[in-house]
Design a protein around this motif. Structure first.
Motif, short mmCIF file in Angstrom:
data_model
loop_
_atom_site.label_atom_id
_atom_site.label_comp_id
_atom_site.label_asym_id
_atom_site.label_seq_id
_atom_site.Cartn_x
_atom_site.Cartn_y
_atom_site.Cartn_z
N ASN A 1 -31.64 -19.18 -5.33
CA ASN A 1 -32.88 -18.68 -5.93
C ASN A 1 -33.65 -17.73 -5.02
O ASN A 1 -34.87 -17.82 -4.89
N CYS A 2 -32.95 -16.85 -4.39
CA CYS A 2 -33.56 -15.76 -3.63
C CYS A 2 -33.44 -14.51 -4.49
O CYS A 2 -32.46 -13.75 -4.39
N GLN A 3 -34.40 -14.30 -5.35
CA GLN A 3 -34.29 -13.32 -6.43
C GLN A 3 -34.17 -11.88 -5.93
O GLN A 3 -33.55 -11.03 -6.59
N MET A 4 -34.78 -11.57 -4.78
CA MET A 4 -34.80 -10.19 -4.28
C MET A 4 -33.65 -9.88 -3.32
O MET A 4 -33.48 -8.73 -2.92
N LEU A 5 -32.90 -10.88 -2.95
CA LEU A 5 -31.82 -10.68 -1.98
C LEU A 5 -30.70 -9.84 -2.58
O LEU A 5 -30.15 -10.18 -3.63
N GLU A 6 -30.32 -8.74 -1.86
CA GLU A 6 -29.26 -7.89 -2.39
C GLU A 6 -28.35 -7.33 -1.30
O GLU A 6 -27.40 -6.61 -1.60
N ASN A 7 -28.61 -7.69 -0.03
CA ASN A 7 -27.83 -7.05 1.01
C ASN A 7 -27.56 -7.99 2.17
O ASN A 7 -28.37 -8.86 2.49
N PHE A 8 -26.39 -7.82 2.80
CA PHE A 8 -26.06 -8.46 4.07
C PHE A 8 -26.01 -7.37 5.13
O PHE A 8 -25.21 -6.43 5.02
N ALA A 9 -26.87 -7.47 6.14
CA ALA A 9 -26.86 -6.49 7.23
C ALA A 9 -25.99 -6.99 8.37
O ALA A 9 -25.75 -8.19 8.51
N GLY A 10 -25.51 -6.06 9.20
CA GLY A 10 -24.68 -6.46 10.32
C GLY A 10 -23.20 -6.45 9.97
O GLY A 10 -22.79 -6.04 8.88
N GLU A 11 -22.40 -6.97 10.92
CA GLU A 11 -20.95 -6.85 10.79
C GLU A 11 -20.37 -7.78 9.73
O GLU A 11 -19.78 -7.35 8.75
N LYS A 12 -20.52 -9.08 9.89
CA LYS A 12 -19.98 -10.05 8.93
C LYS A 12 -20.59 -11.42 9.20
O LYS A 12 -21.21 -11.66 10.24
N LEU A 13 -20.37 -12.32 8.25
CA LEU A 13 -20.80 -13.70 8.43
C LEU A 13 -19.94 -14.35 9.51
O LEU A 13 -18.83 -13.89 9.80
N PRO A 14 -20.42 -15.46 10.12
CA PRO A 14 -19.65 -16.10 11.20
C PRO A 14 -18.23 -16.46 10.76
O PRO A 14 -17.99 -16.90 9.63
N LEU A 15 -17.29 -16.29 11.67
CA LEU A 15 -15.89 -16.56 11.37
C LEU A 15 -15.63 -18.04 11.10
O LEU A 15 -14.64 -18.40 10.45
N SER A 16 -16.51 -18.91 11.60
CA SER A 16 -16.33 -20.35 11.40
C SER A 16 -16.67 -20.81 9.98
O SER A 16 -16.34 -21.93 9.60
N LEU A 17 -17.30 -19.94 9.20
CA LEU A 17 -17.80 -20.32 7.88
C LEU A 17 -16.64 -20.66 6.94
O LEU A 17 -15.69 -19.87 6.79
N ILE A 18 -16.75 -21.82 6.31
CA ILE A 18 -15.72 -22.29 5.38
C ILE A 18 -16.18 -22.17 3.93
O ILE A 18 -15.39 -21.88 3.04
N LYS A 19 -17.47 -22.39 3.71
CA LYS A 19 -17.97 -22.42 2.33
C LYS A 19 -19.25 -21.58 2.22
O LYS A 19 -20.19 -21.76 3.00
N LEU A 20 -19.28 -20.70 1.23
CA LEU A 20 -20.45 -19.87 0.92
C LEU A 20 -20.81 -20.10 -0.55
O LEU A 20 -19.98 -19.86 -1.43
N ILE A 21 -22.03 -20.58 -0.79
CA ILE A 21 -22.48 -20.86 -2.16
C ILE A 21 -23.71 -20.00 -2.45
O ILE A 21 -24.69 -20.04 -1.69
N ILE A 22 -23.65 -19.25 -3.53
CA ILE A 22 -24.75 -18.36 -3.93
C ILE A 22 -25.11 -18.67 -5.38
O ILE A 22 -24.26 -18.59 -6.27
N GLU A 23 -26.39 -19.06 -5.60
CA GLU A 23 -26.87 -19.36 -6.96
C GLU A 23 -28.25 -18.75 -7.15
O GLU A 23 -29.08 -18.78 -6.24
#
Length: 611
Positions: free
Chosen positions: A556-578
């Motif tokens: 529920n981050c209605q205005m979010l539209e961008n990821f800045a920088g290189e990438k998410l951490p390499l250790s990340l296993i699960k990404l949930i966006i709602e």
């Protein structure tokens, strides 16, 4: 279905089935059929039950409004089903102006069960009176009865002569105005003690019930639990001789003015929103009292102050506008105290309360500006809510709250500070601080003074800018932060390297990019971002040092539209966006800016769908 002639067990209760399949009567080997939904056609009418003689256990018959003649009900042969232990008879709840009351009575009369039945429930019956078999003393093993939504019955059936009845529930009998002698016993049972085995009686949601005529003083000899709820017109006295009563609950009976017995057996009392219910003799061995409403709170306070009961362990007082106090202090035996909505109550601060373990002060005690913890040496739980004039907690010298386990303070707009020397609480595991507008900092030296703390929650405390000096508790694992803009805008959170789970909730207006580089503790395993209303960019540079991060939830981050920088951490296993519509559109292989930053994550869930 009719061809499964060897079927033994069929369970359909709780399904959406509207009527039974045709010719169920052919399944004469059935032992378990938990529910039969009466249909409107001959092939699935109640007559089909006549072919099922071997049913066992609990049995519901639903939609009995589809039975239009007593003869049809008779053909179900309910009387012959000797292995049914619990019978539930249900009519659908609906307004029907074309009811034939005689037909309704005939149908229920013909559904008479065998005399070894243990439990009976009748719900939605539309007749004006019950047939003779309901409550007949020949049901020697009947232990439980429930009557509800029988809105045309103006009298309850006579149930007092059932020798084994131990549990009785009566609710939503909208035409009943009086409970009188007929409820206790029939004329041909004059020598029987009414309700000889009844232990629990619940009467609720009776909008027209006005009078309970307790004519037989010998009734209810073993009644342990009496509950009366939401009977707004009830005025008269309650039964005056209940020698075995242990629990009395009376709620939402606004007109009730009554004196009730206070037998020595009484242990638990709950009386809420009643005009006035008083004890003829205060129950000296009572262990728990809950009272709500001005007259009831005043009456209880007066009785407690005069008698000082020695067994009282739990006391909850709620909603009283009078100027009252604990004359003589709190009962010495008290372990749990809840005060809610009593602004003029003067809290007793003169003496120590040695046994008190749990204290909640909610929207009460306006005269209380500070709370000296020293008077509660054995407190394990403390909650202070909506106390407008509360400014501080006091700790005298080297006094330690050794047993305090959980502490919460919220909606105290004038709460300024914790003790300057910190809070020495060696067994504290949880702190919640919420809506304290003037609070600028958490207690100092938390790392050494509260070494066992595992959970910290900070909500809507706009003046808090950083975590305290002296380090954080080594066992702290979960932190919840809601709408604390200054804290989230800080340069770095020091001494937080033990935290593994962080929840950040908005709105946090003005924060367009999050997190700042090196702000978050590198030990994080799970990070959740909720309802950040202004957030437009998730800065991967602020996450790159989180080498243990495995799960990231963004909701529920209605205005979010961008990821800045290189990438998410390499250790990340699960990404949930709602609930992030702008970002959702970009989380696909076609987006050359977003996809390279998230494609290495093994599990990506967008709006409930794994991609």
């Amino acid at each position: 279905m009719q061809n499964l002639v060897n079927l033994r067990h069929l369970e359909i209760f709780g399904t959406r089935i509207k009527e039974m399949p045709k010719r169920m009567g052919k399944l004469n080997q059935l032992r378990t059929l938990d529910c039969y939904v009466v249909g409107k056609h001959t092939e699935n009418s109640i007559k089909e039950l006549g072919g099922l003689p071997n049913l066992h256990g609990r049995f519901y018959i639903q939609k009995l409004e589809n039975v239009t003649k007593g003869e049809e009900a008779l053909e179900a042969r309910i009387m012959d089903k000797n292995h049914i232990s619990h019978l539930f008879l249900e009519w659908s709840i609906a307004n029907d102006n074309s009811i034939d009351f005689q037909v309704e009575l005939d149908v229920l009369s013909k559904l008479e069960p065998h005399q070894d039945l243990e439990a009976l429930s009748i719900n939605g019956y539309k007749g004006t009176r019950f047939p003779e078999w309901v409550g007949n003393f020949s049901y020697l093993y009947m232990t439980s009865i429930g009557l509800s939504n029988c809105n045309n019955c103006c009298m309850l059936p006579s149930l007092g002569q059932l020798p084994s009845l131990s549990n009785l529930r009566i609710s939503k009998m909208n035409s009943v105005k009086t409970i009188d002698a007929g409820f206790y016993k029939k004329d041909d049972c004059s020598s029987v003690t009414p309700f000889p085995s009844l232990e629990s009686l619940h009467i609720s949601n009776m909008p027209c019930w006005e009078v309970w005529n307790s004519l037989d003083s010998e009734a209810f000899p073993v009644l342990k639990n009496l509950y009366i709820d939401n009977c707004p017109k009830l005025k008269g006295d309650l039964p005056n001789h209940l020698p075995a009563l242990q629990t009395l609950g009376i709620t939402n009976c606004e007109l009730l003015v009554s004196s009730v017995p206070g037998p020595l057996s009484l242990r638990t009392v709950e009386i809420r929103k009643c005009k006035k219910v008083a004890f003829r003799e205060f129950p000296l061995l009572v262990e728990s009292i809950e009272a709500e409403g001005g007259p009831m709170v005043e009456s209880m306070m007066e009785a407690i102050s005069n008698i000082q009961p020695t067994c009282l362990q739990t006391l909850e007082l709620q909603n009283c506008s009078s100027d009252i106090s604990f004359r003589g202090g709190l009962p010495a035996s008290l372990k749990t105290l809840v005060i809610r909505g009593i602004k003029k109550l003067k809290f007793p601060l003169q003496h120590k309360h040695e046994l008190l373990e749990s204290l909640s002060i909610i929207n009460s005690c306006d005269s209380l500006t500070s709370l000296p913890l020293a008077i509660f040496p054995n407190l394990t739980s403390l909650r202070i809510t909506n106390c407008e004039n509360m400014e501080s907690l006091l700790v005298s010298g080297s006094e330690i709250s050794k047993r305090l386990n959980t502490f919460a303070i919220d909606h105290c707009p004038n709460f300024v500070s914790f003790p300057r020397e910190g809070l020495c609480m060696p067994n504290l595991t949880s702190i919640t601080v919420c809506n304290c507008d003037k609070l600028k900092s958490l207690p100092d030296q938390m790392g050494t003074l509260v070494p066992k703390m595992e959970y910290l929650s900070i909500s809507n405390c706009q003046q808090i800018e950083s975590f305290p000096e002296g380090g954080m508790p080594p066992k702290l694992r979960t932190v919840f932060i809601e709408n604390c803009v200054k804290l989230l805008s800080n340069q770095a959170w020091k001494s937080m390297d033990m935290v593994t789970s962080l929840v950040v909730r908005g709105p946090c207006d003005g924060i367009k990019s999050f997190p700042k580089e090196r702000l978050l503790p590198p030990s994080l395993v799970c990070l959740e971002l909720f309802r950040l209303s202004s957030l437009e960019t998730l800065d991967c540079k602020g996450l790159l040092h989180l080498t243990s991060l495995q799960q990231l939830n963004i909701v529920n981050c209605q205005m979010l539209e961008n990821f800045a920088g290189e990438k998410l951490p390499l250790s990340l296993i699960k990404l949930i966006i709602e609930g992030c519509p702008l970002l959702q559109k970009r989380c696909n292989r076609k987006d050359r800016q977003i996809w390279p930053k998230i494609c290495h994550v093994r599990g990506i869930n967008i709006e409930g769908r794994w991609i």
